[in-house]
Design a protein around this motif. Structure first.
Motif, PDB file in Angstrom:
ATOM      1  N   TYR A  94      57.875  36.758  -6.016  1.00  0.00           N
ATOM      2  CA  TYR A  94      56.761  37.535  -6.576  1.00  0.00           C
ATOM      3  C   TYR A  94      55.502  37.308  -5.739  1.00  0.00           C
ATOM      4  O   TYR A  94      54.544  36.653  -6.163  1.00  0.00           O
ATOM      5  CB  TYR A  94      56.514  37.133  -8.030  1.00  0.00           C
ATOM      6  N   ARG A 143      56.325  39.879 -14.572  1.00  0.00           N
ATOM      7  CA  ARG A 143      56.967  41.009 -15.274  1.00  0.00           C
ATOM      8  C   ARG A 143      56.373  42.335 -14.813  1.00  0.00           C
ATOM      9  O   ARG A 143      57.086  43.334 -14.648  1.00  0.00           O
ATOM     10  CB  ARG A 143      56.794  40.846 -16.781  1.00  0.00           C
ATOM     11  N   GLU A 145      54.992  42.923 -11.885  1.00  0.00           N
ATOM     12  CA  GLU A 145      55.440  43.186 -10.510  1.00  0.00           C
ATOM     13  C   GLU A 145      56.876  43.689 -10.496  1.00  0.00           C
ATOM     14  O   GLU A 145      57.213  44.631  -9.754  1.00  0.00           O
ATOM     15  CB  GLU A 145      55.303  41.921  -9.660  1.00  0.00           C
ATOM     16  N   ALA A 146      57.741  43.085 -11.316  1.00  0.00           N
ATOM     17  CA  ALA A 146      59.139  43.531 -11.376  1.00  0.00           C
ATOM     18  C   ALA A 146      59.229  44.975 -11.863  1.00  0.00           C
ATOM     19  O   ALA A 146      60.012  45.781 -11.339  1.00  0.00           O
ATOM     20  CB  ALA A 146      59.928  42.605 -12.300  1.00  0.00           C
ATOM     21  N   ALA A 147      58.410  45.328 -12.859  1.00  0.00           N
ATOM     22  CA  ALA A 147      58.415  46.703 -13.376  1.00  0.00           C
ATOM     23  C   ALA A 147      57.869  47.681 -12.342  1.00  0.00           C
ATOM     24  O   ALA A 147      58.342  48.818 -12.227  1.00  0.00           O
ATOM     25  CB  ALA A 147      57.589  46.765 -14.663  1.00  0.00           C
ATOM     26  N   GLU A 148      56.867  47.231 -11.578  1.00  0.00           N
ATOM     27  CA  GLU A 148      56.276  48.123 -10.572  1.00  0.00           C
ATOM     28  C   GLU A 148      57.272  48.438  -9.467  1.00  0.00           C
ATOM     29  O   GLU A 148      57.287  49.553  -8.927  1.00  0.00           O
ATOM     30  CB  GLU A 148      55.019  47.466  -9.989  1.00  0.00           C
ATOM     31  N   ARG A 149      58.114  47.483  -9.121  1.00  0.00           N
ATOM     32  CA  ARG A 149      59.136  47.738  -8.098  1.00  0.00           C
ATOM     33  C   ARG A 149      60.094  48.844  -8.531  1.00  0.00           C
ATOM     34  O   ARG A 149      60.578  49.624  -7.715  1.00  0.00           O
ATOM     35  CB  ARG A 149      59.928  46.456  -7.825  1.00  0.00           C
ATOM     36  N   LYS A 150      60.353  48.910  -9.831  1.00  0.00           N
ATOM     37  CA  LYS A 150      61.253  49.939 -10.357  1.00  0.00           C
ATOM     38  C   LYS A 150      60.495  51.208 -10.767  1.00  0.00           C
ATOM     39  O   LYS A 150      61.106  52.146 -11.277  1.00  0.00           O
ATOM     40  CB  LYS A 150      61.997  49.389 -11.577  1.00  0.00           C
ATOM     41  N   GLU A 151      59.178  51.198 -10.548  1.00  0.00           N
ATOM     42  CA  GLU A 151      58.300  52.317 -10.903  1.00  0.00           C
ATOM     43  C   GLU A 151      58.308  52.591 -12.408  1.00  0.00           C
ATOM     44  O   GLU A 151      58.156  53.722 -12.846  1.00  0.00           O
ATOM     45  CB  GLU A 151      58.667  53.578 -10.121  1.00  0.00           C
ATOM     46  N   TYR A 152      58.457  51.517 -13.194  1.00  0.00           N
ATOM     47  CA  TYR A 152      58.306  51.608 -14.648  1.00  0.00           C
ATOM     48  C   TYR A 152      56.827  51.335 -14.973  1.00  0.00           C
ATOM     49  O   TYR A 152      56.446  50.256 -15.437  1.00  0.00           O
ATOM     50  CB  TYR A 152      59.194  50.589 -15.365  1.00  0.00           C
ATOM     51  N   ASP A 155      55.556  49.966 -18.351  1.00  0.00           N
ATOM     52  CA  ASP A 155      55.759  48.532 -18.551  1.00  0.00           C
ATOM     53  C   ASP A 155      54.739  47.719 -17.764  1.00  0.00           C
ATOM     54  O   ASP A 155      54.269  46.669 -18.231  1.00  0.00           O
ATOM     55  CB  ASP A 155      57.173  48.128 -18.130  1.00  0.00           C
TER      56      ASP A 155
END
Length: 472
Positions: A94, A143, A145-152, A155
């Motif tokens: 991250y 959390r 950053e993880a959501a941003e990678r998936k373009e959510y 979230d």
């Protein structure tokens, strides 16, 4: 797991106002979990010799009690909790979260140093000594950053907003504002909710600028908030319509802007913006808010000397207050109407309305309103030469301030009361002086010695009904 799912559902609810977050269900990474066991962390100002000794003690303790520990596990015991949080972020990939946290920590340290140099009372503890805040940073930033990678992006917004809620306190408000700005940028990317998150983000940015006194910028964001919620049935977590909150926010900001304009005698601009506020208040379908807008607009017309228009607007406010059965608002409306009538020279009508104000204020135990209205009545009677009445109302104001133990207002009403009593006694003193006989002179000398009462001489004019006391 159930708690975490419930927490995620809570974050997806409409959020407009700051709320108290439940305990954070943190699942800590390896280093952080180990480091947490040795809290509180050692201060960074420990002498080098002591650090070396502590290191040797730790090595010996680990060698005796824990066989086969990895270097990472040993480091978790040696390093500060803040360092372990940063290492965990980097180790788990991250990097954006680490960069953001590192920047926030640098600003945190800079603010503390500035406060120390300027000898300011900085109550906040160093971040190293607040592991719960570090836990929140790790949990929500990673959390997000993880959501941003998936373009959510929704979230991402929810996690950043959760951080803004957590840091919504007087000492951490700058952290909250940082995440307000992050939420605002992310909200522009959310396209699946019809603009609801964008509307909320504008509301948060409006609040940010309003608190910093940048009212024009605040008004721009609140206007965008109003436009996005117009005709929508979106609600916040308390069940209030966002469209109504937008109207209230705009009305509050326009009021603050108009106050500054009136201070600078920019009457036309103030009236123009308050007319706009009044129109927005009507859209909100909230009669109380509509009445408030009418009151502010009426005051602006009064300040501009537009008495007839002001009277019309205040009458509208009094009608709304009557329909709502709101005595306090009705009293305020009557007081405003009395001020307009007084400015027009219609003292008799002004007195009628002020007496209504006193009656309403006494009924509702509004002592300050009693003082204000009684003082206005005393001033009108004093100006018209009815000194008995003036003394009566000034005394009423003085007695009320004495009950409130408000020293500043007590001094002010005492002066008014003294002046009225002086006017009240002046005709009798003048009659004694004009009589120029020995008896009158004795009365005057007697009063001069006692300064409490002046005798009434039945043979002198119509002075028997004039008051007999001076307040000094």
């Amino acid at each position: 797991i159930t708690q975490i799912c419930l927490w995620e559902m809570h974050l997806r609810e409409p959020l407009c106002k700051m709320t108290t977050l439940p305990p954070l269900p943190v699942i800590r990474p390896k280093l952080t979990s180990l480091a947490r066991k040795k809290l509180p962390c050692s201060p960074s100002t420990i002498p080098r010799s002591q650090l070396i000794k502590e290191k040797d003690d730790i090595d010996h303790y680990l060698e005796v009690n824990f066989k086969g520990l990895s270097k990472e596990e040993v480091a978790a015991y040696r390093n500060s909790y803040k360092k372990n949080i940063c290492v965990d972020m980097l180790r788990d990939g991250y990097h954006k979260s680490f960069t953001e946290l590192f920047a926030l920590m640098k600003k945190w340290d800079a603010l503390q140093e500035t406060a120390r140099v300027r000898s300011l009372s900085w109550l906040q503890r160093p971040l190293e000594e607040q592991p719960d805040k570090l836990d929140h940073f790790y949990h929500y930033l990673t959390r997000a950053e993880a959501a941003e990678r998936k373009e959510y992006f929704e979230d991402v917004y929810n996690n950043l907003y959760a951080l803004a809620c957590y840091f919504n306190n007087s000492e951490d408000k700058w952290v909250r504002n940082h995440f307000y700005e992050r939420c605002f940028k992310i909200a522009q990317l959310i396209k699946i909710d019809g603009g609801k998150k964008e509307a909320e983000a504008h509301a948060h940015m409006g609040l940010l600028f309003e608190e910093e006194g940048q009212l024009l910028e605040a008004a721009e964001h609140y206007e965008a908030f109003h436009q996005l919620t117009e005709g929508r049935i979106w609600k916040d977590e308390t069940g209030r319509f966002l469209s109504l909150l937008a109207c209230e926010s705009l009305l509050r900001t326009y009021k603050l802007l108009s106050d500054k304009m009136l201070e600078n005698k920019e009457y036309k601009q103030a009236i123009r913006i308050l007319i706009k506020a009044s129109e927005i208040a009507k859209e909100g379908s909230d009669k109380k808010m509509e009445g408030e807008a009418s009151y502010y607009l009426g005051l602006a017309h009064l300040a501009a000397g537009e008495y007839e228009t002001a009277l019309t607007v205040f009458n509208t406010y009094s009608k709304i207050s009557t329909d709502l059965d709101d005595d306090l608002s009705l009293g305020r409306a009557y007081e405003a109407i009395a001020k307009v009538l007084q400015s027009q020279g219609e003292m008799t009508e002004a007195i009628k309305y002020l007496k209504k104000v006193v009656k309403i204020a006494r009924k509702n135990f509004q002592s300050l309103d009693v003082v204000r209205a009684s003082t206005m009545l005393g001033a009108i009677y004093n100006e018209k030469g009815y000194y008995n009445k003036a003394s009566e109302y000034f005394q009423q104001a003085f007695d009320t301030t004495a009950e409130l133990t408000n020293l500043r207002q007590m001094d002010e009403t005492k002066v008014h009361y003294g002046i009225a009593k002086a006017h009240q006694i002046m005709p009798r003193v003048n009659n004694y002086i004009e009589s120029a006989d020995l008896t009158s002179l004795d009365f005057l000398l007697s009063w001069k010695e006692s300064r409490s009462k002046i005798a009434c001489e039945p043979t002198i004019g119509n002075t028997a009904n004039i008051g007999t006391f001076l307040p000094f």
